[in-house]
Scaffold this motif. Structure first.
Motif, PDB file in Angstrom:
ATOM      1  N   GLU A 237      -4.743 -40.151 -30.610  1.00 44.81           N
ATOM      2  CA  GLU A 237      -5.782 -39.115 -30.609  1.00 44.81           C
ATOM      3  C   GLU A 237      -7.151 -39.707 -30.961  1.00 44.81           C
ATOM      4  O   GLU A 237      -8.144 -39.457 -30.270  1.00 44.81           O
ATOM      5  CB  GLU A 237      -5.400 -38.033 -31.604  1.00 44.81           C
ATOM      6  CG  GLU A 237      -6.410 -36.933 -31.752  1.00 44.81           C
ATOM      7  CD  GLU A 237      -6.017 -35.945 -32.830  1.00 44.81           C
ATOM      8  OE1 GLU A 237      -6.429 -34.787 -32.702  1.00 44.81           O
ATOM      9  OE2 GLU A 237      -5.323 -36.336 -33.799  1.00 44.81           O
ATOM     10  N   ASP A 238      -7.201 -40.479 -32.027  1.00 46.38           N
ATOM     11  CA  ASP A 238      -8.474 -41.069 -32.456  1.00 46.38           C
ATOM     12  C   ASP A 238      -9.006 -42.072 -31.434  1.00 46.38           C
ATOM     13  O   ASP A 238     -10.214 -42.156 -31.210  1.00 46.38           O
ATOM     14  CB  ASP A 238      -8.326 -41.740 -33.817  1.00 46.38           C
ATOM     15  CG  ASP A 238      -8.045 -40.753 -34.928  1.00 46.38           C
ATOM     16  OD1 ASP A 238      -8.226 -39.538 -34.708  1.00 46.38           O
ATOM     17  OD2 ASP A 238      -7.638 -41.190 -36.022  1.00 46.38           O
ATOM     18  N   LEU A 239      -8.117 -42.828 -30.820  1.00 48.79           N
ATOM     19  CA  LEU A 239      -8.526 -43.793 -29.805  1.00 48.79           C
ATOM     20  C   LEU A 239      -9.154 -43.071 -28.612  1.00 48.79           C
ATOM     21  O   LEU A 239     -10.198 -43.500 -28.097  1.00 48.79           O
ATOM     22  CB  LEU A 239      -7.312 -44.609 -29.360  1.00 48.79           C
ATOM     23  CG  LEU A 239      -7.525 -45.937 -28.691  1.00 48.79           C
ATOM     24  CD1 LEU A 239      -8.385 -46.851 -29.542  1.00 48.79           C
ATOM     25  CD2 LEU A 239      -6.190 -46.598 -28.412  1.00 48.79           C
TER      26      LEU A 239
ATOM     27  N   ASP B 275     -18.044 -44.295 -25.632  1.00 49.86           N
ATOM     28  CA  ASP B 275     -18.012 -45.249 -24.513  1.00 49.86           C
ATOM     29  C   ASP B 275     -17.937 -46.700 -24.978  1.00 49.86           C
ATOM     30  O   ASP B 275     -18.392 -47.609 -24.293  1.00 49.86           O
ATOM     31  CB  ASP B 275     -19.235 -45.067 -23.598  1.00 49.86           C
ATOM     32  CG  ASP B 275     -19.189 -43.747 -22.847  1.00 49.86           C
ATOM     33  OD1 ASP B 275     -18.076 -43.285 -22.539  1.00 49.86           O
ATOM     34  OD2 ASP B 275     -20.264 -43.189 -22.579  1.00 49.86           O
ATOM     35  N   GLU B 276     -17.374 -46.929 -26.154  1.00 46.49           N
ATOM     36  CA  GLU B 276     -17.181 -48.287 -26.672  1.00 46.49           C
ATOM     37  C   GLU B 276     -16.014 -48.952 -25.944  1.00 46.49           C
ATOM     38  O   GLU B 276     -15.017 -48.299 -25.647  1.00 46.49           O
ATOM     39  CB  GLU B 276     -16.857 -48.250 -28.170  1.00 46.49           C
ATOM     40  CG  GLU B 276     -18.037 -47.985 -29.047  1.00 46.49           C
ATOM     41  CD  GLU B 276     -19.018 -49.128 -29.065  1.00 46.49           C
ATOM     42  OE1 GLU B 276     -18.592 -50.296 -29.087  1.00 46.49           O
ATOM     43  OE2 GLU B 276     -20.221 -48.850 -29.044  1.00 46.49           O
TER      44      GLU B 276
END
Length: 67
Positions: free
Chosen positions: A23-25, A33-34
């Motif tokens: 979820e965090d990813l 947009d990293e």
């Protein structure tokens, strides 16, 4: 805590960590947009683990003081 209860606790903890990381990813990549780096994954993992532990303790309602 008996062996069966510990096993269930660890299963849900691992599942909680995996879902929290996924979820965090997703949020990091859609919002910032990293590009993917192992450092980002490590930070996300460190953030997800405490929430998975707290969530599992609340759901399981583990009473650490009783036998």
């Amino acid at each position: 805590m008996n062996k069966k209860r510990l096993e269930v606790f660890l299963e849900f903890l691992i599942f909680g960590v995996a879902m929290g990381v996924a979820e965090d990813l997703a949020v990091v990549f859609f919002v910032t947009d990293e590009p993917f780096t192992w450092k980002i994954l490590g930070i996300i993992f460190l953030v997800a683990v405490p929430f998975a532990i707290i969530g599992e303790l609340i759901v399981d309602r583990t009473d650490w003081l009783s036998k």
